[in-house]
Design an enzyme around this catalytic site. Structure first.
Site, mmCIF file in Angstrom:
data_model
loop_
_atom_site.group_PDB
_atom_site.id
_atom_site.type_symbol
_atom_site.label_atom_id
_atom_site.label_comp_id
_atom_site.label_asym_id
_atom_site.label_seq_id
_atom_site.Cartn_x
_atom_site.Cartn_y
_atom_site.Cartn_z
ATOM 1 N N LYS A 59 0.826 -1.221 0.000
ATOM 2 C CA LYS A 59 0.000 0.000 0.000
ATOM 3 C C LYS A 59 0.853 1.260 0.000
ATOM 4 C CE LYS A 59 -4.072 -1.655 2.489
ATOM 5 N NZ LYS A 59 -5.002 -1.304 3.570
ATOM 6 N N GLY A 101 -7.961 3.534 -3.232
ATOM 7 C CA GLY A 101 -7.436 2.283 -3.791
ATOM 8 C C GLY A 101 -6.204 2.466 -4.678
ATOM 9 N N ARG A 136 -12.473 13.220 8.091
ATOM 10 C CA ARG A 136 -13.441 14.096 7.406
ATOM 11 C C ARG A 136 -14.827 13.463 7.445
ATOM 12 N NH1 ARG A 136 -14.295 10.613 3.326
ATOM 13 N NH2 ARG A 136 -12.505 9.458 2.582
HETATM 14 P P1 ADP Z 1 -7.869 3.358 0.285
HETATM 15 O O1 ADP Z 1 -7.608 4.381 1.353
HETATM 16 O O2 ADP Z 1 -6.989 3.529 -0.912
HETATM 17 O O3 ADP Z 1 -9.321 3.206 -0.048
HETATM 18 P P2 ADP Z 1 -7.793 1.174 2.203
HETATM 19 O O4 ADP Z 1 -6.575 0.904 2.985
HETATM 20 O O5 ADP Z 1 -8.921 1.869 2.899
HETATM 21 O O6 ADP Z 1 -7.388 1.960 0.879
HETATM 22 O O7 ADP Z 1 -8.360 -0.192 1.597
HETATM 23 C C1 ADP Z 1 -9.448 -0.197 0.688
HETATM 24 C C2 ADP Z 1 -10.075 -1.580 0.626
HETATM 25 O O8 ADP Z 1 -9.121 -2.555 0.210
HETATM 26 C C3 ADP Z 1 -10.596 -2.097 1.950
HETATM 27 O O9 ADP Z 1 -11.877 -1.660 2.231
HETATM 28 C C4 ADP Z 1 -10.537 -3.606 1.712
HETATM 29 O O10 ADP Z 1 -11.628 -4.007 0.909
HETATM 30 C C5 ADP Z 1 -9.296 -3.782 0.883
HETATM 31 N N1 ADP Z 1 -8.106 -4.060 1.738
HETATM 32 C C6 ADP Z 1 -7.296 -3.146 2.288
HETATM 33 N N2 ADP Z 1 -6.337 -3.725 3.037
HETATM 34 C C7 ADP Z 1 -6.515 -5.047 2.979
HETATM 35 C C8 ADP Z 1 -5.854 -6.204 3.552
HETATM 36 N N3 ADP Z 1 -4.799 -6.065 4.329
HETATM 37 N N4 ADP Z 1 -6.348 -7.421 3.264
HETATM 38 C C9 ADP Z 1 -7.420 -7.560 2.457
HETATM 39 N N5 ADP Z 1 -8.089 -6.530 1.892
HETATM 40 C C10 ADP Z 1 -7.666 -5.283 2.142
#
Ligand code: ADP
Length: 439
Positions: free
Chosen positions: A157, A164, A291
């Site tokens: 990430k 995403g 937010r």
């Molecule tokens: P963003 O801020 O880019 O939206 P997030 O960290 O909130 O990213 O993650 C978005 C989505 O991706 C989550 O709601 C989940 O569906 C999936 N996701 C994120 N991290 C994980 C993980 N460690 N394992 C499985 N799915 C994940």
């Protein structure tokens, strides 16, 4: 606080302008040249053009927005969601200019905006986090070392990430290099920041998030949780409250931990802690959004609290008018995000209504949806006594909706709310993607 500049557009600008009106605050809309005829411009008490169509020249143009606030003598700026809502630099500029940024301090936004830092902060505050790399990194070598420690599959990430972007699932060591370079490139492009971190990949979790709120005096509460498990490519499609898959014990813990955590960082305003939930007692913090959230209406309709109104009151220095024990979650609410798949003129518009239906939108018949901005054009929210009843209401509401002139995801949503697995709530965050791949 008498005058609020709304630094946003679309349905959320309208939501905020309406809240201002009810509270007898003067609202100032800002708009780009592409939005001259937008509804938020018509509804606000005052409106000021801040630049050309592209977001960089208008809704992301910090100097122009600040100038607009000064010219109109606004006391506060409400950033809505997206655009500058999580921009620490902008919050800091507002602080310097003595204009109230409606949200937490620039310092808190900064910490939570760097997800790797946010993870550490939350861990220190006693919040369980998804196991992952202990630090962020920029070099491939360091990444490989962390990845080998953590094991596969893993989620790569971007520390500055959102929406995403810069996020990749990596199955094995062989794939790591390629995915790292792709993800980092995407992150550098989108956020001008190449810091990455790793998380263990959880295979079947649900996405459950806690709506929190805190005033300037250290009082804080959780207004309930939302289940945002139904996602397409990591973008939310349907949102529900409460999360019926969440057991009471986990819910209580999630709330207590979230409230303690935001107290420990002197949080002010509304915010959302996002968790992955794997089963009773197994939930892990992912990130915090500092937010107002797109899906806040489902919380409003189940907690009977007006979240935007509370934001304005807290920004004006008022105390939280309730404590945790006064929060009673009643009923059930479901939100559908109506998206424009093409820009263009709305030739015919009929939106649903009646008992248990709320519509948040900036659409009107004859309006031209510009190509420059977020595709969200309307939110249909159904609310009633329980999940089954509310899904029926949503099915009927979607059937009744007519939007001619542009392409939308209405048919897709209609199908989705009839899917047997969705009706049974037998889903996880990958369910919809898998369903779409197989049909
Ligand atoms: P963003 O801020 O880019 O939206 P997030 O960290 O909130 O990213 O993650 C978005 C989505 O991706 C989550 O709601 C989940 O569906 C999936 N996701 C994120 N991290 C994980 C993980 N460690 N394992 C499985 N799915 C994940």
């Amino acid at each position: 606080m008498k005058k609020v500049l709304v630094a946003n557009r679309g349905e959320i600008a309208i939501r905020i302008i309406r809240a201002c009106r009810i509270m007898h605050l003067t609202s100032v809309a800002i708009y780009s040249t592409a939005d001259k005829k937008a509804l938020h411009v018509k509804l606000a008490d005052q409106a000021i053009c801040i630049g050309a169509a592209s977001p960089e020249n208008s809704y992301l143009n910090q100097q122009n927005i600040l100038a607009a606030a000064k010219i109109t003598q606004a006391d506060a700026i409400h950033p809505g969601y997206g655009f500058l809502s999580e921009n620490a630099e902008f919050a800091k500029l507002c602080e310097k200019e003595g204009i109230k940024f409606i949200g937490p301090s620039s310092h808190v936004i900064e910490i939570m905006g760097q997800k790797a830092v946010a993870r550490k902060t939350m861990l220190n505050a006693g919040v369980p986090i998804v196991p992952g790399s202990e630090d962020d990194f920029q070099s491939l070598e360091k990444g490989i070392r962390f990845a080998n420690q953590l094991g596969y599959p893993l989620m790569l990430k971007a520390s500055a990430g959102g929406g995403g972007k810069g996020m990749r699932l990596v199955h094995s060591a062989e794939e790591f290099k390629k995915e790292f370079l792709l993800a980092q490139n995407e992150a550098k492009h989108a956020f001008s920041d190449g810091h990455m971190y790793l998380e263990k990949y959880l295979s079947h979790p649900r996405h459950i998030e806690v709506q929190v709120i805190a005033d300037q005096f250290g009082n804080a509460a959780a207004l309930g949780e939302r289940d945002c498990t139904i996602q397409h490519r990591h973008q939310k499609v349907l949102e529900e409250a409460p999360a019926v898959a969440l057991d009471n014990e986990s819910r209580k813990k999630m709330f207590a931990i979230s409230v303690e955590a935001i107290k420990s960082i002197h949080y002010e305003g509304v915010g959302t802690l996002e968790f992955l939930f794997e089963g009773p007692g197994q939930f892990y913090f992912m990130e915090m959004n500092t937010r107002l959230q797109v899906e806040h209406p489902v919380t409003e309709l189940t907690s009977n609290e007006n979240i935007v109104d509370l934001q304005l009151r807290i920004a004006a220095g008022q105390k939280l008018p309730f404590s945790q024990k006064n929060i009673r979650i009643k009923n059930f609410a479901l939100e559908c995000r109506i998206m424009a798949l093409t820009p263009g003129k709305i030739k015919v518009l009929h939106l649903p209504g009646g008992n248990g239906i709320r519509i948040d939108t900036a659409l009107y018949q004859g309006y031209i949806v510009p190509a420059n901005y977020d595709a969200l054009i309307a939110k249909i929210i159904a609310y009633g006594p329980d999940r089954t009843t509310v899904i029926s209401q949503m099915q009927a509401a979607l059937d009744e909706t007519v939007i001619y002139g542009i392409q939308t995801n209405l048919d897709f949503l209609t199908q989705l709310v009839h899917e047997p697995k969705y009706l049974d709530n037998d889903t996880d965050i990958n369910w919809l993607d898998t369903l779409m791949e197989n049909t």
